[in-house]
Design a protein around this motif. Structure first.
Motif, mmCIF file in Angstrom:
data_model
loop_
_atom_site.group_PDB
_atom_site.id
_atom_site.type_symbol
_atom_site.label_atom_id
_atom_site.label_comp_id
_atom_site.label_asym_id
_atom_site.label_seq_id
_atom_site.Cartn_x
_atom_site.Cartn_y
_atom_site.Cartn_z
ATOM 1 N N VAL A 203 0.856 -1.186 0.000
ATOM 2 C CA VAL A 203 0.000 0.000 0.000
ATOM 3 C C VAL A 203 0.891 1.235 0.000
ATOM 4 N N GLU A 204 0.307 2.358 -0.331
ATOM 5 C CA GLU A 204 0.993 3.642 -0.199
ATOM 6 C C GLU A 204 0.386 4.353 0.996
ATOM 7 N N ALA A 205 1.192 5.165 1.669
ATOM 8 C CA ALA A 205 0.688 5.903 2.823
ATOM 9 C C ALA A 205 1.192 7.338 2.780
ATOM 10 N N MET A 206 0.333 8.257 3.199
ATOM 11 C CA MET A 206 0.641 9.680 3.163
ATOM 12 C C MET A 206 0.449 10.260 4.566
ATOM 13 N N SER B 288 -9.672 23.746 1.130
ATOM 14 C CA SER B 288 -10.464 22.655 0.570
ATOM 15 C C SER B 288 -9.877 22.253 -0.777
ATOM 16 N N PHE B 289 -9.859 20.948 -1.027
ATOM 17 C CA PHE B 289 -9.336 20.404 -2.273
ATOM 18 C C PHE B 289 -9.808 18.960 -2.369
ATOM 19 N N GLU B 290 -9.425 18.281 -3.421
ATOM 20 C CA GLU B 290 -9.777 16.872 -3.579
ATOM 21 C C GLU B 290 -8.516 16.038 -3.708
ATOM 22 N N TYR B 291 -8.581 14.830 -3.190
ATOM 23 C CA TYR B 291 -7.521 13.849 -3.380
ATOM 24 C C TYR B 291 -8.173 12.570 -3.884
ATOM 25 N N LEU C 206 -2.879 8.438 5.755
ATOM 26 C CA LEU C 206 -3.855 8.203 4.707
ATOM 27 C C LEU C 206 -3.303 7.050 3.879
ATOM 28 N N VAL C 207 -3.972 5.902 3.912
ATOM 29 C CA VAL C 207 -3.478 4.701 3.245
ATOM 30 C C VAL C 207 -4.235 4.508 1.928
ATOM 31 N N ILE C 208 -3.468 4.278 0.871
ATOM 32 C CA ILE C 208 -4.050 4.120 -0.451
ATOM 33 C C ILE C 208 -3.802 2.684 -0.913
ATOM 34 N N ILE D 67 -8.196 5.880 6.461
ATOM 35 C CA ILE D 67 -7.421 6.539 7.499
ATOM 36 C C ILE D 67 -7.053 5.501 8.549
ATOM 37 N N VAL D 68 -5.750 5.451 8.881
ATOM 38 C CA VAL D 68 -5.248 4.478 9.840
ATOM 39 C C VAL D 68 -4.389 5.214 10.863
ATOM 40 N N GLU D 69 -4.507 4.842 12.139
ATOM 41 C CA GLU D 69 -3.646 5.439 13.160
ATOM 42 C C GLU D 69 -2.198 5.038 12.890
ATOM 43 N N LYS D 70 -1.275 5.995 13.043
ATOM 44 C CA LYS D 70 0.140 5.744 12.764
ATOM 45 C C LYS D 70 0.673 4.556 13.558
#
Length: 91
Positions: A11-14, A37-40, A67-69, A76-79
């Motif tokens: 996975v990717e994480a941000m 405000s924006f979009e991801y 933020l896990v992709i 959303i995952v706790e660090k």
């Protein structure tokens, strides 16, 4: 109780700061160097405080989260939890 083995996956994480930097490139709606405000990936992201964004209208995303992709879906995952179940991929 049944036991399970987690399948390996990539996975990717941000981080929060990476999301802020991304947002700054996506909108001119910036206040105090924070994108408002924006979009991801088509998901709306809205500034709540300088330490919290609202993802998709309901979920709180703070500096304690990642933020896990995976498969073009975000969650959303706790660090701390993420660090327990993952390790970096060497490229």
């Amino acid at each position: 109780m049944a036991k399970f083995k987690m399948k390996p996956m990539i996975v990717e994480a941000m981080t929060f700061d990476e999301l802020v930097q991304y947002g700054l490139t996506q909108t001119e709606n910036v206040y105090n160097n924070m994108p408002w405000s924006f979009e991801y990936m088509g998901v709306p992201i809205t500034h709540e405080t300088d330490d919290c964004y609202i993802i998709g209208g309901t979920e709180r995303f703070t500096k304690n989260h990642l933020l896990v992709i995976k498969n073009n879906e975000i969650s959303i995952v706790e660090k701390d939890a993420f660090e327990l179940i993952s390790e970096p991929v060497e490229e």
